[in-house]
Design a protein around this motif. Structure first.
Motif, short mmCIF file in Angstrom:
data_model
loop_
_atom_site.label_atom_id
_atom_site.label_comp_id
_atom_site.label_asym_id
_atom_site.label_seq_id
_atom_site.Cartn_x
_atom_site.Cartn_y
_atom_site.Cartn_z
N TYR A 61 -21.19 -36.06 14.18
CA TYR A 61 -22.02 -37.03 13.44
C TYR A 61 -21.48 -37.12 12.13
N VAL A 62 -21.36 -35.97 11.16
CA VAL A 62 -20.70 -35.94 10.09
C VAL A 62 -19.41 -37.11 9.85
N LEU A 65 -20.17 -40.94 10.26
CA LEU A 65 -20.89 -41.06 9.10
C LEU A 65 -19.72 -41.20 8.08
N PHE A 66 -18.84 -40.59 8.19
CA PHE A 66 -17.49 -40.58 7.26
C PHE A 66 -16.66 -41.66 7.69
N MET A 67 -16.64 -42.02 8.79
CA MET A 67 -15.84 -43.19 9.49
C MET A 67 -16.50 -44.61 8.80
N PHE A 68 -18.12 -44.46 9.16
CA PHE A 68 -18.75 -45.69 8.61
C PHE A 68 -18.40 -45.80 7.10
N SER A 69 -18.34 -44.79 6.38
CA SER A 69 -18.11 -44.91 4.70
C SER A 69 -16.80 -45.44 4.64
N SER A 145 -16.05 -31.79 1.80
CA SER A 145 -16.87 -30.64 1.41
C SER A 145 -17.86 -30.27 2.77
N LEU A 146 -18.46 -31.34 2.96
CA LEU A 146 -19.39 -31.49 4.01
C LEU A 146 -18.90 -30.95 5.37
N GLN B 388 -31.49 -41.34 13.63
CA GLN B 388 -31.97 -40.22 13.18
C GLN B 388 -31.16 -39.22 12.75
N ARG B 389 -29.89 -38.86 13.54
CA ARG B 389 -28.93 -37.73 13.17
C ARG B 389 -28.32 -38.40 11.69
#
Lengths: 641, 641
Positions: A61-62, A65-69, A145-146, B388-389
């Motif tokens: 999931y992280v 989100l990172f790829m999205f960014s 860091s995440l 959600q995630r």
């Protein structure tokens, strides 16, 4: 099993295709490193893999989100810079193609192309620097860091779970053992002394009689001839604590030539060696030696000096062995004594070998000379052990070594998989030619596609996938991250552009996951070392040792001091005729913290939280703590694990 | 004070020297950023500096050991490679001078010159790769992780100490307040209702009457007309929990034009907007928009599409405001609604402005166009909130922002100090010329000393210390680490070689200390978020809200759902004539976790560990927990801190 099946299928397909003359790819080679995990002595590695598997969902999931960014920033970059007709330092078009921007910005996340990727836009307008600063803060600093946080959090959770399971299993097995061996004694159910001793002999055959006696005295505190349930359950922990039995033997020379060894000159000599100034002198000698090493050694004086230093070091070791009891000096826990002796004698051998070769063949052997150089410098490390604060840090590092090997194993498996894929993809595409070669395209690594590329200009031709060893070194360089985009571009140029995916995949697996686990592990090991206190069981042993009058006053004595202390005890015995009760001429000492593994420490930390009466959850519950855990065979191996 | 004195001394010296015509350096400029720490609203920054100061001694030992390791490896490298007559890719001598080796290997620790620094030795013999692999493992992986571990450990220790002190102080002050206000009531000492209300009004003047009433009902659970000591002490915590008072107002339009707003068409519309499919539709629109943005916009169709999308987004916001109560829609905690509206209206304004400019002057304004592009892409972020995630991770990130500003401040101070030093050292040495410039040495950044250097070849001329803004960007690039050795070499070439020390010092201060603290902070914030549970006090409030029948069913409702829920409550009131007891037409809701600061969370975690009866240590003891702590003025500000 799955791996074997896959391999067999692949073999069959390959065989069939071979018959028809088709060259296929032996894809199952990739699966082979999995055998490493299963067959080798690799419980730790399997545990690490389990830990990774558990971390994956959350990290995914992280990562998304990172790829999205990343994709968002790339889109912004395309809009901002795409139509400016800018050029990179190499004169190539700058930020025109969306996929190339995504790759460039992914590289920027790893910081490998900073600040080059920014310069054309920055030269155009200073304000554009803000875009890159925002990008680096969000993606490099926060997201990376995440990733570490997620990996560390999962690592810790998983570790705790495994350790808890082991602790409960141990408790449970000990209670089972007690129930098998128990007899009635008055109102209590107990294990009698004879049976207890039999058990200990069976379980730990290699501990000394005196050590066993000591453990019995702790378990059967009031010498009633039996061990009750509570003490019995502690047995595994007791066995687990390394108690060093120091036999207060006199020096062999004192037995063989008592007159000489006891003479005034000999006593004076031993006094000198035991003095603090002796250590300081040798520290000074080491420093002078460092300066001599740094100086040019063509001057004859300096190459003679090497012999002088070697002689000094050998003398030191001989003097120490003369002064201290040899078996104590070379005890299992005397890391630095062993280190010293091995380094000095290896250096001595190599230097003599080199001198012999030189006098017979007039040439230095390069390999031997290299080894001599390395050994010579390694000798200097010893100075670290003279400073208390450094020693604490060194202890942490030495403690970490065994588990670090687990990561060596993990890395090996990942490297093997990627090396095999890499060799399939890039074998022979890039060649290394020595500097004086006349081969065509020698400067372009034998491949005209690399003309003018950063890869050829950086003289990276020897970084190729032509054999296993080279592949490993390339993967090591990719793990270090810097310039990995040059590799990715280089190998994509000699094959196809999507080959970059191989390098991105390696970065994700190795750097984002495995290196982060490694860092998590070091963090955890360090924190455990820091929050370390003596356990109850250990204190009990120590108390008993003191009670019996067989203790060394402090257990955290430095090695030299410890030996001093032993010697002075001996002197007392000699001088005052043994006023102290020293019935068996031996003392016990709890092995210093330096030789404990992180796992054992963690397990102890967790056990401190379970009350002694708690028998833990039922067997099924323990196993369900995490479904895939291996069950150890016997209580002893569990507690050692 | 010291800083002011130093500045004055410097000013005096400078004045005197000026009189005699000597140009001296205004060294006190370096001291000036310290004023930033003292005068600004910077309690957090001071705390961070205290944390750094406390970390220093421990980090120094690790650093010394690291330096020792570096010097040892350099010595080995000198011996192994110094006499091989090797050359780097640039044709320079390789590993001849000890100090240069130390610098090169220090750069390798930061990975910035990997693998270039290894290639000459590797080309000579593959075995030499082992030296560099050992070096990277020991220094880059182990020592750098050790730095992170030391910094993180100290950060945590220090933070815990500060938080503990705050918690004890709060407890203490509340007890003092109780002792001032207490009256006898039967056998108990209590605070009567009137006084309690007076106090709350004084301390928190901006909370609503209904909210105060709610707090009273919690503190005086059995409605006895007074508050006992135990409940009184909790007051600060009660005030600290954000309770959102949602007034169940009907929509303004429902009041103004009830006929139209209540009509069947209007109801259908509002039903559609509230439906899940409405959100999905707009997610789909956002995705399509993303594709359109990526496409070339010279085509007229696509530039018209932008207007269509803008219209769609504006419609969405208008529909939502039509459906939901506007004051609830733009509530304090509705982050995404605010974000959406601001972005869309900014984009609308900028696009219209751009269109106007284009039609009048025939040119796009570059700045406005850039802003339009950025806003256009930022709109896409909203899609993250639909999953959600992702929202959980985003919440962590949003929570981190306020404290991240502390690091912004910390970084600013360090950057200021280094920018001032850098400008003293390197001002004007390197010039930037546009690409078409005819100035002498334009390609060498106006300085012949840079001929053939990597600095000039990388076209880094705009990275200089000629003004404050440029200096900051250079320091940012140095913080990112990559290529910093190119900068160091470049600036050393145009001044003196020891100028490299400036870059090494910056690396140690910024990367080893401050970036590690930043990473520690993110790790800690993340762990706290993960281990978060509701506090006792919070549960008590919630229970009371439910008891009073003024609650929203779930408090973790999504924003949209919450608004739905409010609306349906309203409908119930309208439709069924208010069967539920809703005396004041309002509901309470505990503000969602998203808007809490890490500090508040940590403080709560610690407080859970102190029993309520514990009055804490004495004032002196609290202050001695760490001598330099600031004492907050009143209980309220403490708990907010």
């Amino acid at each position: 099993m799955v791996a074997i099946l896959l391999s067999l299928t692949d073999l069959a397909i390959y065989g069939v295709l071979r018959v028809y003359g088709v060259r296929s790819i032996r894809w199952s080679r990739i699966v082979r490193p999995i055998f490493l995990i299963n067959f080798a002595e690799s419980r730790q590695i399997r545990r690490a893999f389990r830990s990774i598997r558990n971390t994956l969902p959350e990290i995914t999931y992280v990562f998304l989100l990172f790829m999205f960014s990343l994709l968002m920033f790339s889109l912004m970059a395309l809009k901002l810079f795409g139509e400016r007709n800018l050029q990179t330092a190499e004169g190539l078009p700058y930020f025109r193609n969306y996929l190339e921007i995504v790759f460039d910005l992914y590289v920027l996340v790893t910081t490998a192309n900073s600040p080059d990727v920014m310069m054309p836009a920055f030269d155009f307008s200073s304000w554009y620097a803000l875009f890159f600063i925002a990008f680096v803060i969000v993606n490099t600093y926060i997201f990376m860091s995440l990733f570490l946080a997620v990996v560390y959090n999962n690592y810790k959770k998983h570790l705790k779970n495994e350790i808890r399971k082991l602790a409960y299993m141990k408790r449970r097995k000990m209670i089972e053992a007690f129930n098998l061996l128990k007899e009635e004694e008055g109102e209590q159910l107990v294990v009698r002394e004879a049976r207890w001793k039999q058990l200990v002999k069976l379980v730990a055959p290699d501990i000394s009689n005196s050590h066993r006696e000591l453990l019995l005295r702790i378990s059967d505190n009031e010498q009633k001839g039996f061990v009750d349930k509570k003490s019995f359950v502690q047995l595994a922990d007791l066995l687990n604590i390394q108690v060093v039995t120091l036999k207060l033997r006199s020096h062999p020379l004192a037995r063989w030539v008592p007159r000489v060894y006891g003479s005034a000159a000999s006593r004076l000599l031993r006094g000198l060696v035991r003095h603090r100034a002796f250590v300081w002198t040798y520290d000074a000698i080491i420093l002078i030696n460092a300066i001599f090493i740094a100086l040019d050694e063509e001057t004859p004086y300096i190459s003679y000096a090497e012999w002088v230093f070697l002689a000094l070091y050998v003398t030191e070791i001989l003097l120490k062995v003369y002064t201290y009891e040899p078996r104590a000096f070379f005890g299992k826990t005397q890391f630095w004594n062993w280190f010293d002796t091995l380094i000095i004698f290896a250096a001595l051998t190599a230097t003599i070998l080199n001198a012999t070769l030189k006098s017979t063949t007039k040439y230095n052997s390069q390999q031997i000379l290299d080894i001599v150089f390395i050994l010579r410098v390694l000798r200097l490390i010893r100075i670290v052990d003279s400073i208390q604060r450094f020693r604490v840090i060194m202890n942490t590092l030495i403690n970490i070594v065994p588990t670090m090997l687990t990561f060596g194993g993990l890395t090996l498996v990942v490297y093997c998989v990627f090396a095999i894929i890499g060799m399939e993809l890039f074998h022979g595409k890039i060649q290394f030619f020595p500097a004086d070669s006349n081969a065509p395209h020698a400067l372009e690594c034998g491949n005209p596609a690399l003309k003018d590329s950063l890869f050829a200009r950086g003289k990276y031709c020897k970084n190729n996938f032509n054999d296993f060893a080279s592949s490993f070194i390339v993967l090591m360089e990719l793990t270090v991250v810097n310039q990995w985009h040059v590799f990715a571009n280089g190998f994509a140029n000699v094959t196809v552009q999507p080959a970059k995916l191989y390098f991105i995949a390696f970065h994700i697996v190795m750097v984002i996951i495995i290196v982060n686990i490694f860092v998590s592990f070091i963090l955890e090991a360090f924190f455990v070392e820091y929050s370390l206190e003596k356990s109850e069981v250990e204190t009990a042993i120590e108390q008993k040792i003191q009670e019996l009058g067989m203790g060394v006053q402090e257990d955290e004595l430095q090695d030299e001091q410890l030996l001093d202390n032993m010697e002075s005890d001996e002197h007392e015995l000699e001088g005052e005729g043994g006023t102290k009760p020293q019935p068996k001429g031996l003392v016990f000492k709890i092995a210093s913290k330096r030789y404990r593994t992180v796992d054992a420490l963690l397990q102890r930390m967790f056990e401190a939280e379970i009350p002694l009466e708690d028998e833990g959850p039922s067997l099924e519950e323990i196993l369900n703590l995490s479904p895939s855990a291996a069950i150890p065979r016997n209580p002893n191996s569990e507690s050692v694990a």
